[in-house]
Design an enzyme around this catalytic site. Structure first.
Site, PDB file in Angstrom:
ATOM      1  N   HIS A 182       0.919  -1.141   0.018  1.00  0.00           N
ATOM      2  CA  HIS A 182      -0.004   0.013  -0.036  1.00  0.00           C
ATOM      3  C   HIS A 182       0.757   1.146   0.070  1.00  0.00           C
ATOM      4  O   HIS A 182       1.937   1.075   0.623  1.00  0.00           O
ATOM      5  CB  HIS A 182      -0.942   0.019   1.282  1.00  0.00           C
ATOM      6  CG  HIS A 182      -1.977   1.248   1.286  1.00  0.00           C
ATOM      7  ND1 HIS A 182      -1.529   2.212   1.658  1.00  0.00           N
ATOM      8  CD2 HIS A 182      -3.275   0.997   1.184  1.00  0.00           C
ATOM      9  CE1 HIS A 182      -2.748   2.998   1.938  1.00  0.00           C
ATOM     10  NE2 HIS A 182      -3.676   2.163   1.466  1.00  0.00           N
ATOM     11  N   CYS A 241      -5.009   2.603  -3.690  1.00  0.00           N
ATOM     12  CA  CYS A 241      -3.683   2.810  -3.030  1.00  0.00           C
ATOM     13  C   CYS A 241      -2.355   1.852  -3.226  1.00  0.00           C
ATOM     14  O   CYS A 241      -1.470   1.993  -2.409  1.00  0.00           O
ATOM     15  CB  CYS A 241      -3.830   2.987  -1.676  1.00  0.00           C
ATOM     16  SG  CYS A 241      -5.047   4.496  -1.101  1.00  0.00           S
ATOM     17  N   LYS A 284     -10.526  -0.452  10.530  1.00  0.00           N
ATOM     18  CA  LYS A 284     -10.825  -1.711   9.744  1.00  0.00           C
ATOM     19  C   LYS A 284     -11.153  -2.952  10.498  1.00  0.00           C
ATOM     20  O   LYS A 284     -11.363  -4.150   9.928  1.00  0.00           O
ATOM     21  CB  LYS A 284      -9.437  -2.158   8.936  1.00  0.00           C
ATOM     22  CG  LYS A 284      -9.205  -0.943   7.886  1.00  0.00           C
ATOM     23  CD  LYS A 284      -7.966  -1.489   7.001  1.00  0.00           C
ATOM     24  CE  LYS A 284      -7.188  -0.260   6.236  1.00  0.00           C
ATOM     25  NZ  LYS A 284      -7.875   0.296   5.085  1.00  0.00           N
ATOM     26  N   ASP A 323       3.173  -4.130   8.113  1.00  0.00           N
ATOM     27  CA  ASP A 323       2.038  -3.307   7.889  1.00  0.00           C
ATOM     28  C   ASP A 323       0.841  -4.344   8.176  1.00  0.00           C
ATOM     29  O   ASP A 323       0.440  -5.312   7.360  1.00  0.00           O
ATOM     30  CB  ASP A 323       2.082  -2.940   6.417  1.00  0.00           C
ATOM     31  CG  ASP A 323       0.403  -2.404   6.039  1.00  0.00           C
ATOM     32  OD1 ASP A 323      -0.365  -2.392   6.991  1.00  0.00           O
ATOM     33  OD2 ASP A 323       0.510  -1.798   5.082  1.00  0.00           O
ATOM     34  N   GLN A 371      -4.411  -5.113   7.235  1.00  0.00           N
ATOM     35  CA  GLN A 371      -5.447  -5.875   6.663  1.00  0.00           C
ATOM     36  C   GLN A 371      -5.323  -7.301   7.386  1.00  0.00           C
ATOM     37  O   GLN A 371      -6.079  -8.271   7.066  1.00  0.00           O
ATOM     38  CB  GLN A 371      -5.362  -6.279   5.227  1.00  0.00           C
ATOM     39  CG  GLN A 371      -5.484  -4.981   4.533  1.00  0.00           C
ATOM     40  CD  GLN A 371      -6.792  -4.468   4.228  1.00  0.00           C
ATOM     41  OE1 GLN A 371      -7.925  -5.025   4.804  1.00  0.00           O
ATOM     42  NE2 GLN A 371      -7.089  -3.249   3.707  1.00  0.00           N
TER      43      GLN A 371
HETATM   44  N1  7TS Z   1      -1.719  -0.598   4.474  1.00  0.00           N
HETATM   45  C1  7TS Z   1      -2.828  -1.535   4.030  1.00  0.00           C
HETATM   46  C2  7TS Z   1      -2.525  -2.961   3.838  1.00  0.00           C
HETATM   47  C3  7TS Z   1      -4.252  -0.886   3.826  1.00  0.00           C
HETATM   48  O1  7TS Z   1      -4.983  -1.860   3.195  1.00  0.00           O
HETATM   49  C4  7TS Z   1      -4.374   0.278   4.089  1.00  0.00           C
HETATM   50  C5  7TS Z   1      -5.616   1.091   3.869  1.00  0.00           C
HETATM   51  C6  7TS Z   1      -3.401   1.088   4.863  1.00  0.00           C
HETATM   52  C7  7TS Z   1      -1.982   0.461   4.993  1.00  0.00           C
HETATM   53  C8  7TS Z   1      -3.722   2.599   5.142  1.00  0.00           C
HETATM   54  O2  7TS Z   1      -4.236   2.384   6.523  1.00  0.00           O
HETATM   55  P1  7TS Z   1      -5.039   3.799   7.117  1.00  0.00           P
HETATM   56  O3  7TS Z   1      -6.085   3.428   8.159  1.00  0.00           O
HETATM   57  O4  7TS Z   1      -3.701   4.410   7.571  1.00  0.00           O
HETATM   58  O5  7TS Z   1      -5.489   4.637   5.883  1.00  0.00           O
HETATM   59  N2  7TS Z   1      -6.330   0.073   2.722  1.00  0.00           N
HETATM   60  C9  7TS Z   1      -7.545   0.820   2.019  1.00  0.00           C
HETATM   61  C10 7TS Z   1      -8.147   0.147   1.167  1.00  0.00           C
HETATM   62  O6  7TS Z   1      -7.664  -1.074   0.754  1.00  0.00           O
HETATM   63  N3  7TS Z   1      -9.106   0.679   0.423  1.00  0.00           N
HETATM   64  O7  7TS Z   1      -9.178   1.872   1.254  1.00  0.00           O
HETATM   65  C11 7TS Z   1      -8.032   1.829   2.140  1.00  0.00           C
END
Ligand code: 7TS
Length: 408
Positions: A121, A362, A224, A198, A201
């Site tokens: 990501h 992303c 999430k 990371d 997910q």
């Molecule tokens: N890493 C992964 C693997 C992600 O899927 C996401 C967000 C992030 C980092 C960033 O997370 P945040 O909470 O700091 O924004 N992924 C997604 C997605 O797949 N669709 O919208 C956001």
């Protein structure tokens, strides 16, 4: 797992969208929130709200207990050795940026290497690009196999004694693959590098044990995993965190302040400058309770079954390409319908009450690796079942028909 009973705990799911019962298949972007999380945050504001770590008054100590209690829940969820190792952040992005800015900028110099993968990501890619630019370190990529998995031989070949940091996603938000984090960590450590994970997910969907993985840092997002937006956490081994400098300075994080010099609080507070995200932490704590009550192993198994069913059914559709491996995947399927732009797919599905995401997710380098500009993605969570997949398949058949007629 009684999906119907679980679904009833999510008020938002009980509505019609465009005249159809909502089918929410966008939990990889953000999950929905159960009533217990909404109630915990409301109760906190109605009964306990005060600033933390300062008040002598009763509300102040209740708020502090609630905030620090949530930290304990995160520590237990991840099996961290101590709450000193859990820093509250705004989410995964902020947690990874903290490691990049505080740890990696001082650990890396010219000739060193930072190793990541092309499936990351942007929030686990751009911070490392920036560190490489600032320090002269080289950014290297572990190549992907044709099905989007990582081979250990490639990990061995990419990580060298010059590698200072390895940072890899546990679970891909596009391919659905589960990466071999424990094995990659061993190879990173053998070469003297730290391992960053990371966990955006993985944490919502499966049991995670940072001590078993032996990773050095682990990032997660509350929103999430049934929690609110604006809260997440960074796990870091105490031996590393205690040597790192804060990157945000101000109230809450200091011990003693003079006109020209200051000292910092102990871990973890030295990394939490300013009034923290108290209600968010309370919500995250309630989300962790909720997930553990349902059972993370049960959620994991349910989603794996659902993913297998969805991947199989979608792959059987004529003109549909599903990406990522067929097996050992989490509950999401990324796909494209021949001759239909994914944004059009998402728009037609929305008209049937089905919410999916379309775009690059992303992950622009991964889109280039897949040789597409965008994809559609259906992502599942504990409140989805086979009937939701069937609605999706039906919606996709209608999409194809609609565009077939429109084109033909
Ligand atoms: N890493 C992964 C693997 C992600 O899927 C996401 C967000 C992030 C980092 C960033 O997370 P945040 O909470 O700091 O924004 N992924 C997604 C997605 O797949 N669709 O919208 C956001």
């Amino acid at each position: 797992m009684n999906i119907q009973a679980i679904r009833e705990q999510f008020p938002i799911l009980n509505q019609e969208i465009n005249g159809h019962p909502l089918v929410y298949l966008d939990s990889a972007a953000t999950s929905q929130k159960p009533r217990s999380v909404l109630d915990a945050m409301k109760r906190y504001y109605e009964l306990d709200n005060a600033n933390v770590h300062r008040g002598v008054h009763t509300l102040g100590s209740r708020a502090t207990d609630a905030y620090e209690g949530a930290r304990e829940k995160v520590a237990k969820l991840l099996n961290a050795a101590s709450t000193d190792e859990i820093i509250f952040t705004r989410g995964t992005t902020t947690a990874l940026n903290l490691v990049a800015s505080s740890y990696a900028r001082s650990a890396c110099s010219e000739g060193d290497e930072i190793v990541i993968t092309p499936m990351e990501h942007h929030s686990n890619l751009i911070p490392w690009q920036q560190v490489a630019k600032a320090t002269g370190a080289t950014l290297k990529y572990i190549p992907l196999q044709p099905d989007g998995t990582i081979s250990i031989a490639d990990v061995e070949a990419t990580i060298t004694p010059r590698t200072k940091v390895v940072s890899v996603m546990y679970v891909s938000n596009v391919l659905g693959v589960i990466n071999p984090i424990r094995e990659i960590t061993q190879i990173a450590h053998r070469n003297g590098a730290v391992m960053v994970v990371d966990g955006a997910q993985s944490t919502p969907h499966m049991k995670v044990d940072v001590r078993d993985l032996d990773c050095d840092f682990y990032a997660l997002s509350g929103h999430k995993m049934c929690g609110p937006t604006g809260i997440g956490a960074l796990y870091g081994k105490k031996s590393l965190l205690s040597k790192m400098e804060p990157i945000e300075f101000g109230g809450e994080m200091i011990d003693h302040v003079d006109l020209y010099e200051s000292t910092w609080k102990d871990l973890p507070w030295r990394f939490e400058g300013g009034t923290p995200i108290i209600a968010g932490a309370v919500g995250l704590g309630a989300a962790i309770d909720f997930l553990q009550e349902v059972g993370l192993d049960e959620i994991d198994q349910h989603e794996k079954r659902l993913a297998e069913y969805a991947y199989t059914r979608l792959s059987q559709l004529e003109g549909l390409t599903a990406y990522g491996p067929a097996h050992n995947r989490v509950g999401l399927v990324t796909f494209n319908l021949e001759d239909v732009h994914p944004h059009d797919v998402a728009t037609v599905l929305d008209s049937k009450g089905i919410a999916v995401r379309a775009g690059h997710h992303c992950c622009q380098p991964l889109m280039r690796w897949l040789n597409v500009s965008a994809t559609a993605r259906a992502s599942f969570y504990l409140y989805n079942d086979e009937a939701d997949v069937d609605r999706l398949v039906e919606g996709l058949l209608q999409t194809r028909e609609f565009f077939g007629h429109a084109i033909g």
